[in-house]
Motif scaffolding. Sequence first.
Motif, PDB file in Angstrom:
ATOM      1  N   PHE A 229       0.800  -1.214   0.000  1.00 26.07           N
ATOM      2  CA  PHE A 229       0.000   0.000   0.000  1.00 26.07           C
ATOM      3  C   PHE A 229       0.838   1.270   0.000  1.00 26.07           C
ATOM      4  O   PHE A 229       0.285   2.372   0.003  1.00 26.07           O
ATOM      5  CB  PHE A 229      -0.957   0.002   1.190  1.00 26.07           C
ATOM      6  N   CYS A 230       2.151   1.153   0.023  1.00 26.86           N
ATOM      7  CA  CYS A 230       3.003   2.340  -0.035  1.00 26.86           C
ATOM      8  C   CYS A 230       2.869   2.996  -1.411  1.00 26.86           C
ATOM      9  O   CYS A 230       2.983   2.315  -2.443  1.00 26.86           O
ATOM     10  CB  CYS A 230       4.460   1.967   0.230  1.00 26.86           C
ATOM     11  N   SER A 231       2.645   4.305  -1.421  1.00 28.94           N
ATOM     12  CA  SER A 231       2.398   5.001  -2.688  1.00 28.94           C
ATOM     13  C   SER A 231       3.603   4.928  -3.612  1.00 28.94           C
ATOM     14  O   SER A 231       3.473   5.064  -4.832  1.00 28.94           O
ATOM     15  CB  SER A 231       2.032   6.459  -2.414  1.00 28.94           C
ATOM     16  N   TRP A 232       4.788   4.721  -3.048  1.00 27.88           N
ATOM     17  CA  TRP A 232       6.021   4.687  -3.838  1.00 27.88           C
ATOM     18  C   TRP A 232       6.352   3.286  -4.347  1.00 27.88           C
ATOM     19  O   TRP A 232       7.394   3.085  -4.975  1.00 27.88           O
ATOM     20  CB  TRP A 232       7.191   5.207  -2.995  1.00 27.88           C
ATOM     21  N   VAL A 316       7.355  -0.265  11.499  1.00 23.73           N
ATOM     22  CA  VAL A 316       8.114   0.863  10.966  1.00 23.73           C
ATOM     23  C   VAL A 316       9.197   1.248  11.971  1.00 23.73           C
ATOM     24  O   VAL A 316       9.188   0.795  13.114  1.00 23.73           O
ATOM     25  CB  VAL A 316       7.200   2.079  10.720  1.00 23.73           C
ATOM     26  N   THR A 317      10.117   2.105  11.540  1.00 28.00           N
ATOM     27  CA  THR A 317      10.971   2.787  12.507  1.00 28.00           C
ATOM     28  C   THR A 317      10.298   4.106  12.873  1.00 28.00           C
ATOM     29  O   THR A 317       9.480   4.638  12.108  1.00 28.00           O
ATOM     30  CB  THR A 317      12.375   3.055  11.942  1.00 28.00           C
ATOM     31  N   LYS A 318      10.639   4.629  14.022  1.00 33.27           N
ATOM     32  CA  LYS A 318       9.918   5.785  14.563  1.00 33.27           C
ATOM     33  C   LYS A 318       9.946   6.979  13.615  1.00 33.27           C
ATOM     34  O   LYS A 318       8.955   7.698  13.462  1.00 33.27           O
ATOM     35  CB  LYS A 318      10.509   6.165  15.919  1.00 33.27           C
ATOM     36  N   HIS A 319      11.083   7.207  12.958  1.00 29.75           N
ATOM     37  CA  HIS A 319      11.217   8.356  12.062  1.00 29.75           C
ATOM     38  C   HIS A 319      11.575   7.877  10.651  1.00 29.75           C
ATOM     39  O   HIS A 319      12.532   8.350  10.049  1.00 29.75           O
ATOM     40  CB  HIS A 319      12.284   9.320  12.597  1.00 29.75           C
ATOM     41  N   ASP A 320      10.781   6.966  10.127  1.00 23.03           N
ATOM     42  CA  ASP A 320      11.106   6.257   8.892  1.00 23.03           C
ATOM     43  C   ASP A 320      11.401   7.188   7.722  1.00 23.03           C
ATOM     44  O   ASP A 320      12.258   6.911   6.894  1.00 23.03           O
ATOM     45  CB  ASP A 320       9.959   5.315   8.513  1.00 23.03           C
ATOM     46  N   ALA A 321      10.679   8.283   7.617  1.00 17.21           N
ATOM     47  CA  ALA A 321      10.832   9.161   6.449  1.00 17.21           C
ATOM     48  C   ALA A 321      11.706  10.366   6.746  1.00 17.21           C
ATOM     49  O   ALA A 321      11.634  11.377   6.048  1.00 17.21           O
ATOM     50  CB  ALA A 321       9.464   9.612   5.944  1.00 17.21           C
ATOM     51  N   GLY A 322      12.564  10.261   7.748  1.00 15.40           N
ATOM     52  CA  GLY A 322      13.430  11.389   8.076  1.00 15.40           C
ATOM     53  C   GLY A 322      14.339  11.792   6.932  1.00 15.40           C
ATOM     54  O   GLY A 322      14.609  12.975   6.715  1.00 15.40           O
ATOM     55  N   ASP A 397       6.581  14.499  10.310  1.00 12.27           N
ATOM     56  CA  ASP A 397       5.508  13.540  10.567  1.00 12.27           C
ATOM     57  C   ASP A 397       4.679  13.266   9.315  1.00 12.27           C
ATOM     58  O   ASP A 397       4.207  12.141   9.112  1.00 12.27           O
ATOM     59  CB  ASP A 397       4.595  14.040  11.693  1.00 12.27           C
ATOM     60  N   ILE A 398       4.479  14.271   8.470  1.00  9.77           N
ATOM     61  CA  ILE A 398       3.749  14.035   7.211  1.00  9.77           C
ATOM     62  C   ILE A 398       4.456  12.959   6.393  1.00  9.77           C
ATOM     63  O   ILE A 398       3.830  12.033   5.868  1.00  9.77           O
ATOM     64  CB  ILE A 398       3.618  15.334   6.395  1.00  9.77           C
ATOM     65  N   GLY A 399       5.772  13.090   6.276  1.00 12.69           N
ATOM     66  CA  GLY A 399       6.527  12.073   5.544  1.00 12.69           C
ATOM     67  C   GLY A 399       6.391  10.708   6.181  1.00 12.69           C
ATOM     68  O   GLY A 399       6.203   9.695   5.491  1.00 12.69           O
ATOM     69  N   ASN A 400       6.484  10.652   7.509  1.00 10.34           N
ATOM     70  CA  ASN A 400       6.350   9.370   8.210  1.00 10.34           C
ATOM     71  C   ASN A 400       4.978   8.743   7.964  1.00 10.34           C
ATOM     72  O   ASN A 400       4.869   7.541   7.695  1.00 10.34           O
ATOM     73  CB  ASN A 400       6.541   9.582   9.718  1.00 10.34           C
ATOM     74  N   PHE A 402       2.517   9.405   5.538  1.00  7.55           N
ATOM     75  CA  PHE A 402       2.140   9.057   4.171  1.00  7.55           C
ATOM     76  C   PHE A 402       3.131   8.094   3.524  1.00  7.55           C
ATOM     77  O   PHE A 402       2.738   7.275   2.697  1.00  7.55           O
ATOM     78  CB  PHE A 402       1.995  10.325   3.327  1.00  7.55           C
ATOM     79  N   GLY A 403       4.406   8.198   3.896  1.00 10.00           N
ATOM     80  CA  GLY A 403       5.399   7.320   3.282  1.00 10.00           C
ATOM     81  C   GLY A 403       5.382   5.917   3.820  1.00 10.00           C
ATOM     82  O   GLY A 403       5.611   4.947   3.074  1.00 10.00           O
ATOM     83  N   PHE A 404       5.090   5.762   5.141  1.00  9.16           N
ATOM     84  CA  PHE A 404       5.270   4.452   5.752  1.00  9.16           C
ATOM     85  C   PHE A 404       4.163   4.059   6.739  1.00  9.16           C
ATOM     86  O   PHE A 404       3.593   2.973   6.624  1.00  9.16           O
ATOM     87  CB  PHE A 404       6.623   4.405   6.483  1.00  9.16           C
ATOM     88  N   LYS A 405       3.856   4.914   7.714  1.00  9.01           N
ATOM     89  CA  LYS A 405       3.049   4.451   8.831  1.00  9.01           C
ATOM     90  C   LYS A 405       1.617   4.121   8.440  1.00  9.01           C
ATOM     91  O   LYS A 405       1.069   3.091   8.865  1.00  9.01           O
ATOM     92  CB  LYS A 405       3.098   5.480   9.961  1.00  9.01           C
TER      93      LYS A 405
END
Length: 534
Positions: A229-232, A316-322, A397-400, A402-405
């Motif tokens: 389900f990840c958009s990427w 996930v990792t806590k800050h996956d899309a950092g 957080d937006i990146g986290n 929508f990208g992963f969580k």
Amino acid sequence: MASRKEVLAKIIATIPHLGSLRGSQGTTAWTGRKFFQFLGVKYAEAPIGKLRFKKPVPIAPWTGIKDATEYGRTFPSASFYQNIPDEDKFNPELEDCLSLCVFSPDLKGKFPVMVYIHGGSFREGGAPCHPPNYLLEKDIVLVVPQYRLGPLGFLCTMSETIPGNAAIFDLILALEWVQKNIKYFGGDASKVTVFGQSAGAVLASYLSMSPLVREDLLHGVILQSGGAFCSWSTFEDPIGDARKTAINSGKCTEKSTIEEVEKCLMEMDVKTLFHCANGTRNRPILDCPSGLLCPPRDDVYINNRCRKNLPMMTGVTKHDAGYNFMLFYDFIENTYGLSNKHYNIFKLIETQLFIAGFESNFSDVTGMLGFLVKNFLWDEETIMRGDLIEMLPGMIDIGNIFGFKAPVLKQAMLNASVNPKNTWLYTFDYEGEHTRHGYGEDTSKYPFKGGVAHSDDNIYLFPWPEEVTNLNERDTKMAKKMVDLWTSFATNGVPASPDVCIWPPMENPTGPYLHIDEECSVGKTFYDEFKTIQ
């Protein structure tokens, strides 16, 4: 004491219908336990010439004893194709990389099998980056297959010539090889867990749901920071990318027929192919001539395909899309500057949504999504001040989210709906001495140092790269917890460790879930993880 030559002479695995392999010995990281390793084992014929971009062909039998004491060649990747000397660019051996590694504590055993699918944005990585010295402390057999990367693995013209998803079929063939042959390496073919991280988790997710994959090929799945389900995770304009790659070579134009494009791509040397594909999105194709995978946007179809009795562990990792935040920060710096002027929150949200989707087209024509995100992540005072630095945590957080969580939670929800009490959800919150944030790039200018970054969890499963292999005492304790959880899931279908509280399976759509940390704890609703920075 026996010489190395004498030891190697005794490490032979014989596959009756294929041939024999000479392996070597390794030792584990913490107890010095010996294990057997067979490296660079070919499971398919070289995908070259007419086989380029096609489904792989199973390896043919051989005579004599093949050496399997050295890692096989890794596929050309987006980062390293430039290192190919021009005089070697037509060398077919550059694409002859469909091999796997097998690591076993005892060739006469019958151990659970863990098949690891590496990540790397579908264009990087290889078996040498995932050594077994932590996981082989436990009684499991580890298999690490290599699959075609970038344009070699995912280029597609929606035709029989370049049907697409070659890498997916590489992995299916690798799993079939495991089913037929792993018993000769001490593995139990009836207990195979597929696990992967990032792009590898996406591929593992597809394998667990695709109608092209026999159910006996895998019996459990672990998805780390990725899924269907990840958009990427997919791409919907493969012909456009294929045509762009051919045009970049100078041998085709916008008016070239698809047959001319295919001829160009089939004949192109591998160095030029990767150079011309630079900037294109070589990702899995959901619906193409090679076979239907599992469209993540078709929930009815997926619910019908989601396997029952399939244990799943995902998180996930806590800050996956950092790392994704760095792209956002650079864009803002280059477009608007970084002074503390009054930034428009909706413009910032729109920008980060676009970047968080890895250039996917997030459509928010009504503005409702921006409104909901704004109200969730910031208070009115912060928004009114318009201070970029003050608003940056919410942008991360937006990146986290929508990208992963959000997509990982959706995958867990789906599996739990057909596998009650058989789905385990986690967030990896442990911040150790080392991090993979920035992947070696200089991150000193950014006001966020990465936190618990994307792929930081793998530091405690695989001793790689070299600079993160010397774990301090605190990090070693975490690595032992991770190995316990991952291998117990593969062995018993339930993740557990003496040093971790009881991890309950999901009982409702959003939890419970485990905080993997120095002191582990259980959370009630995973939505709490959508706002972790502020």
